[in-house]
Design a protein around this motif. Structure first.
Motif, PDB file in Angstrom:
ATOM      1  N   GLY A  95     -12.901   9.149  -3.095  1.00 18.63           N
ATOM      2  CA  GLY A  95     -12.228   7.991  -2.530  1.00 18.63           C
ATOM      3  C   GLY A  95     -12.210   6.793  -3.451  1.00 18.63           C
ATOM      4  N   HIS A  96     -12.255   7.033  -4.776  1.00 12.19           N
ATOM      5  CA  HIS A  96     -12.302   5.962  -5.778  1.00 12.19           C
ATOM      6  C   HIS A  96     -11.134   6.072  -6.751  1.00 12.19           C
ATOM      7  N   LEU A  97      -9.907   6.152  -6.259  1.00 19.03           N
ATOM      8  CA  LEU A  97      -8.777   6.404  -7.156  1.00 19.03           C
ATOM      9  C   LEU A  97      -8.590   5.285  -8.173  1.00 19.03           C
ATOM     10  N   ARG A  98      -8.713   4.022  -7.735  1.00 23.44           N
ATOM     11  CA  ARG A  98      -8.785   2.877  -8.649  1.00 23.44           C
ATOM     12  C   ARG A  98      -7.533   2.633  -9.496  1.00 23.44           C
ATOM     13  N   ILE A  99      -6.346   2.817  -8.940  1.00 23.36           N
ATOM     14  CA  ILE A  99      -5.149   2.544  -9.741  1.00 23.36           C
ATOM     15  C   ILE A  99      -4.362   1.349  -9.205  1.00 23.36           C
ATOM     16  N   GLY A 100      -4.902   0.661  -8.228  1.00 21.05           N
ATOM     17  CA  GLY A 100      -4.277  -0.568  -7.770  1.00 21.05           C
ATOM     18  C   GLY A 100      -3.027  -0.382  -6.949  1.00 21.05           C
ATOM     19  N   ILE A 101      -2.981   0.699  -6.151  1.00 18.75           N
ATOM     20  CA  ILE A 101      -1.834   0.944  -5.281  1.00 18.75           C
ATOM     21  C   ILE A 101      -2.219   0.573  -3.854  1.00 18.75           C
ATOM     22  N   GLY A 102      -1.615  -0.489  -3.346  1.00 20.37           N
ATOM     23  CA  GLY A 102      -1.872  -0.912  -1.979  1.00 20.37           C
ATOM     24  C   GLY A 102      -0.739  -0.517  -1.057  1.00 20.37           C
ATOM     25  N   GLU A 103      -0.890  -0.859   0.216  1.00 19.95           N
ATOM     26  CA  GLU A 103       0.128  -0.511   1.198  1.00 19.95           C
ATOM     27  C   GLU A 103       1.472  -1.161   0.867  1.00 19.95           C
ATOM     28  N   GLY A 104       1.420  -2.388   0.321  1.00 16.02           N
ATOM     29  CA  GLY A 104       2.659  -3.073  -0.018  1.00 16.02           C
ATOM     30  C   GLY A 104       3.441  -2.353  -1.099  1.00 16.02           C
ATOM     31  N   THR A 105       2.732  -1.795  -2.072  1.00 16.22           N
ATOM     32  CA  THR A 105       3.405  -1.051  -3.148  1.00 16.22           C
ATOM     33  C   THR A 105       4.076   0.205  -2.592  1.00 16.22           C
ATOM     34  N   ILE A 106       3.371   0.922  -1.735  1.00 15.88           N
ATOM     35  CA  ILE A 106       3.946   2.119  -1.130  1.00 15.88           C
ATOM     36  C   ILE A 106       5.152   1.750  -0.268  1.00 15.88           C
ATOM     37  N   ARG A 107       5.036   0.686   0.499  1.00 13.77           N
ATOM     38  CA  ARG A 107       6.154   0.227   1.342  1.00 13.77           C
ATOM     39  C   ARG A 107       7.398  -0.030   0.501  1.00 13.77           C
ATOM     40  N   ASP A 108       7.230  -0.821  -0.558  1.00 15.15           N
ATOM     41  CA  ASP A 108       8.379  -1.183  -1.390  1.00 15.15           C
ATOM     42  C   ASP A 108       8.941   0.031  -2.124  1.00 15.15           C
ATOM     43  N   ALA A 109       8.071   0.953  -2.525  1.00 10.77           N
ATOM     44  CA  ALA A 109       8.532   2.148  -3.225  1.00 10.77           C
ATOM     45  C   ALA A 109       9.369   3.038  -2.304  1.00 10.77           C
ATOM     46  N   ILE A 110       8.958   3.178  -1.059  1.00 12.11           N
ATOM     47  CA  ILE A 110       9.743   3.965  -0.095  1.00 12.11           C
ATOM     48  C   ILE A 110      11.098   3.301   0.133  1.00 12.11           C
TER      49      ILE A 110
END
Length: 563
Positions: free
Chosen positions: A160-175
């Motif tokens: 659970g330590h992926l550490r690449i700085g991807i938050g929910e906002g990034t996923i939202r905008d990418a979709i």
């Protein structure tokens, strides 16, 4: 899709600090993916294999992962531990071990996104005798087929330590970019759909297949919790009234309880309860389940309320610290329920008999709640509340005084005319608590103590939310107020979140929220907020809160000005 391709996108994302670039990279991967691949890619971009509300634990600790690395590579445990200690990252230790492995797999196969995802999902099913060894073997098999960089991210995902700085906002905008046109309308539709479902694979599939209209047509589903509507803060009853009143109509004032906010789903005799962080707590509160099952006259519904502990002999409230132990209790549940009985105060109804009530006014939702609730004192009741004329707030002031005298946190002030808006602070619901109240802050870094508390993270740096720039700003350092037992528990919670180590200093993922008291707020050039809490003191850990719930920089500034 090959796992190596996903790893390459991880590396590119990790190499940039630009949120726009991160979003573009994720969007390009999603756009090229099949619909089936979306189901696996979106969780893996967040380093997870299940939606948040499932509360899934892969059940494999750092020590078990270490054994899997040793088994897959043949590298001595001491060597793996040395790299782990030097870098603070077991994923990097795994990459180095794979690069220098002393044993080779005779028949290796390339890792795919599907094989990694499904292997990690399978870990959830391992139970009983031998389950730990099965988890070790499964992870070791992945690592034996992995290249060094693949091993790095397999291990980080496992832990659970992926550490690449991807938050929910990034996923939202990418979709919104990959499946729609990336417009503000598309982004808002994706955000609302996620706040309603908490399931990005579902949102992405719906956006791709049915567009914005399909996202808007998504509905509440029983046992899939939605994000709760959030409240801003006000410094006084009058400020709360001014902020929420949009007409001359009456407002609602109700007690703000010091308990656990809960969302309860009922379908026949099946009742399940979730915290505001989407953690399921059904097993820990069988008394709440029974109260809803027997005292709510509806076949199916979604309720909101607050669980509050009390002393049955005196009627005095149970401190939150004591109540919170029931949330993490795994054994002797019935004994815990007897030791710390609770009442659930209901304050909203979001769905009834399969009909979503989100678009209905709060006034209508409360009327529907009243029609199905059969209150039982000290078991299940409506919140203590009054309706009042915003031009004459005396009733609200009296209720506020009563709430504080009864040991509650303060008052909620709500607009009765507005619909329910999941996951948003919309200004139609405010909490009023005493000025110079304790602050909820998140731990961003720490330092290991020396002397008697050696090995414990005794110095913790605290941050508030800067909503304007969507970042965290530090407001001070905490070193007092906790017992040795509390400090040990905090250290145990923080160590799995460590992202960087420099001697005794560590950076951590901002997930642990604390309530702190302080003497005053000072201006300070030391911290990037511009403020410092003077003599902050630990009150409690707020396990029911996430980083999005911590107090804002605007709140700190307002308290500073009010001193």
């Amino acid at each position: 899709m090959q796992y190596a391709d996903l790893v390459e996108s991880y590396r590119r994302i990790d190499a940039t600090a630009s949120t726009d670039e991160k979003t573009a990279i994720v969007a390009s991967v999603l756009e090229a993916a099949t619909t089936d691949e979306l189901e696996r890619l979106l969780p893996l971009f967040r380093g997870k294999v299940t939606p948040a509300y499932e509360g899934a634990d892969l059940g494999i600790s750092s020590s078990l992962t270490l054994e899997a690395i040793r088994k897959a590579t043949g590298v001595a445990e001491s060597e793996i531990r040395t790299t782990w200690h030097e870098t603070g990252d077991l994923g990097t230790a795994a990459a180095e071990a794979v690069a220098n492995q002393t044993q080779q797999t005779l028949f290796s196969t390339d890792l795919t996104v599907e094989s990694v995802f499904e292997t990690l999902r399978d870990l959830l099913e391992y139970e009983g005798e031998g389950s730990q060894q099965r988890r070790i073997d499964a992870v070791a098999k992945l690592l034996s087929n992995a290249e060094p960089e693949e091993a790095r991210y397999v291990v980080r995902t496992v832990l659970g330590h992926l550490r690449i700085g991807i938050g929910e906002g990034t996923i939202r905008d990418a979709i919104a970019q990959a499946a729609l046109d990336g417009s503000d309308e598309a982004t808002d539709a994706v955000e609302y759909a996620y706040q309603l479902t908490n399931d990005y694979p579902l949102v992405a599939r719906t956006a791709r297949e049915s567009g914005v209209n399909g996202l808007r047509d998504l509905e509440i589903e029983l046992f899939r919790p939605l994000q709760v509507m959030l409240a801003d803060s006000a410094d006084s009853v009058e400020d709360g009234i001014d902020a929420v009143a949009t007409s001359d109509g009456p407002l609602l004032a109700e007690y703000k309880y010091d308990g656990v906010r809960v969302q309860i789903h009922k379908d026949g005799d099946e009742v399940r309860a979730f915290t505001r962080r989407l953690e399921e707590i059904t097993e820990q509160f069988p008394d709440v389940v029974e109260s809803v099952r027997t005292r709510v006259a509806a076949d199916s519904c979604v309720l909101e309320g607050e669980i509050v502990g009390y002393d049955p002999d005196t009627g005095a409230l149970t401190p939150f610290q004591e109540l919170s132990t029931r949330i993490t209790r795994e054994h002797d549940i019935e004994a815990a329920a007897e030791e710390t009985p609770v009442v659930v105060y209901l304050f909203d109804l979001l769905s009834l008999e399969g009909e979503s009530l989100l678009e209905e006014s709060l006034d209508e939702r409360l009327a529907r709640l009243d029609s199905v609730l059969e209150p039982e004192e000290w078991a299940i009741e409506p919140t203590q509340h009054v309706r009042f004329d915003p031009a004459d707030p005396e009733l609200a002031r009296e209720l506020y005084a009563d709430a504080l005298a009864a040991g509650h946190e303060g008052l909620m002030c709500k607009n009765l005319e507005v619909p329910y808006q999941p996951g948003r602070r919309v200004g139609y619901m405010l909490k009023v608590k005493p000025t110079m109240e304790p602050l909820d802050v998140v731990v961003t870094r720490g330092k290991y103590s020396e002397g008697r508390r050696k090995g414990k993270l005794g110095r913790l740096y605290l941050a508030c939310r800067d909503t304007e720039h969507d970042e965290l700003n530090e407001v001070g350092r905490l070193a007092t107020g906790y017992t040795d037992e509390q400090l040990a528990a905090l250290t145990d919670a923080l160590e799995p979140l460590i992202t960087e180590t420099d001697g005794r200093d560590v950076n951590v993922r901002p997930e642990v929220v604390l309530e702190v008291e302080y003497e005053e707020i000072q201006s300070s050039p030391t911290y990037d907020s511009g403020y410092a809490l003077r003599f902050p003191r630990f009150v409690r850990r707020r396990e029911e809160l996430s980083v999005s719930d911590v107090d804002t920089l605007e709140r700190v500034e307002a308290l500073f000005e009010a001193q």
